[in-house]
Design an enzyme around this catalytic site. Structure first.
Site, PDB file in Angstrom:
ATOM      1  N   ALA A  35      49.448  73.395  10.867  1.00 26.30           N
ATOM      2  CA  ALA A  35      48.001  73.193  10.927  1.00 26.30           C
ATOM      3  C   ALA A  35      47.653  71.711  10.870  1.00 26.30           C
ATOM      4  CB  ALA A  35      47.321  73.943   9.779  1.00 26.30           C
ATOM      5  N   VAL A  49      48.376  70.111  14.236  1.00 23.04           N
ATOM      6  CA  VAL A  49      47.280  70.409  15.164  1.00 23.04           C
ATOM      7  C   VAL A  49      46.073  69.528  14.848  1.00 23.04           C
ATOM      8  CG1 VAL A  49      45.608  72.176  15.865  1.00 23.04           C
ATOM      9  CG2 VAL A  49      48.024  72.772  15.598  1.00 23.04           C
ATOM     10  N   HIS A  50      45.775  69.383  13.576  1.00 27.00           N
ATOM     11  CA  HIS A  50      44.641  68.566  13.130  1.00 27.00           C
ATOM     12  C   HIS A  50      44.808  67.114  13.583  1.00 27.00           C
ATOM     13  CE1 HIS A  50      41.386  67.189  10.605  1.00 27.00           C
ATOM     14  NE2 HIS A  50      42.189  66.425   9.894  1.00 27.00           N
ATOM     15  N   ILE A  51      46.001  66.572  13.398  1.00 23.48           N
ATOM     16  CA  ILE A  51      46.259  65.186  13.799  1.00 23.48           C
ATOM     17  C   ILE A  51      46.184  65.043  15.321  1.00 23.48           C
ATOM     18  CG2 ILE A  51      48.007  63.359  13.850  1.00 23.48           C
ATOM     19  CD1 ILE A  51      48.994  64.428  11.135  1.00 23.48           C
ATOM     20  N   GLY A 107      42.666  65.103  16.527  1.00 25.45           N
ATOM     21  CA  GLY A 107      41.969  63.862  16.194  1.00 25.45           C
ATOM     22  C   GLY A 107      42.307  62.732  17.146  1.00 25.45           C
TER      23      GLY A 107
END
Length: 205
Positions: free
Chosen positions: A162, A165-167, A170
């Protein structure tokens, strides 16, 4: 160029504290997870110190995340338009944003990552206590500890994915990193990526 405030200083500092603590917990945990990853223990003074520090890093990560959760959970509540956004997410991944439903402060993908983080941290916290030697493990039967170890590893893997995916998101959406480094986003970024939030912040422009 006009800028819109997306995060205040407190939220950004809390976010980066969570990031730092999470990476310390993740790397020290990986060092203990597999011999091939043991070299990560060198970041923490060796295997013994990695074992000692890892649960404290994890606990501090959860404690640091609590104020961030309190500030953001309302904006991450699932709404009917999020389901519609998910139906069109394939087109967005192909670069076609024109048909995407308008979203508020966060889109459905961001909300899913947020709740995966919440669920993952809760599981890691509970299971971690169950086999935390020498403080709490002896209070639980061996079967409970074995199950907790497996659940802990699964939750950690989900959480790491997760975060990746977040990085990636961004970096992928140009202008997003500015929100967590300077606290602001451009007028154009807000209008294109989060139009409902943009209207809310600009009084319905």
């Amino acid at each position: 160029m006009r800028y819109i405030r997306r995060y205040d200083d407190r939220s950004r500092m809390t976010h980066w504290a969570v990031v730092l603590l999470f990476f310390c917990a993740a790397l020290s945990g990986l060092a203990l997870f597999h011999p091939g990853l043991f070299f990560f223990s060198g970041l923490f003074g060796g295997g013994t110190w990695s074992r000692i520090l890892h649960p404290f890093f994890g606990l501090l990560t959860v404690l640091a995340f609590v104020p961030l959760f309190a500030a953001l959970w309302r904006d991450n509540r699932w709404q009917p338009r999020d389901t519609e956004w998910m139906r069109h997410s394939g087109a967005m991944m192909r670069g076609d944003k024109a048909g995407m439903p308008a979203v508020g402060r966060y889109n459905a993908g961001q909300k899913l990552v947020f709740w995966f983080l919440v669920a993952g941290l809760v599981v890691l916290l509970v299971t971690g206590f169950i086999f935390w030697q020498p403080y709490f493990a002896d209070a639980f039967p061996i079967l409970a500890r074995r199950i907790a170890v497996v659940l802990h590893a699964v939750a950690a893997a989900v959480l790491v994915l997760a975060i990746i995916v977040h990085i990636y998101a961004g970096i992928w959406v140009r202008g997003t990193l500015r929100a967590m480094t300077r606290g602001t986003v451009t007028d154009a970024w807000a209008r294109q990526n989060h139009p409902l939030w943009y209207r809310e912040m600009t009084g319905g422009e």
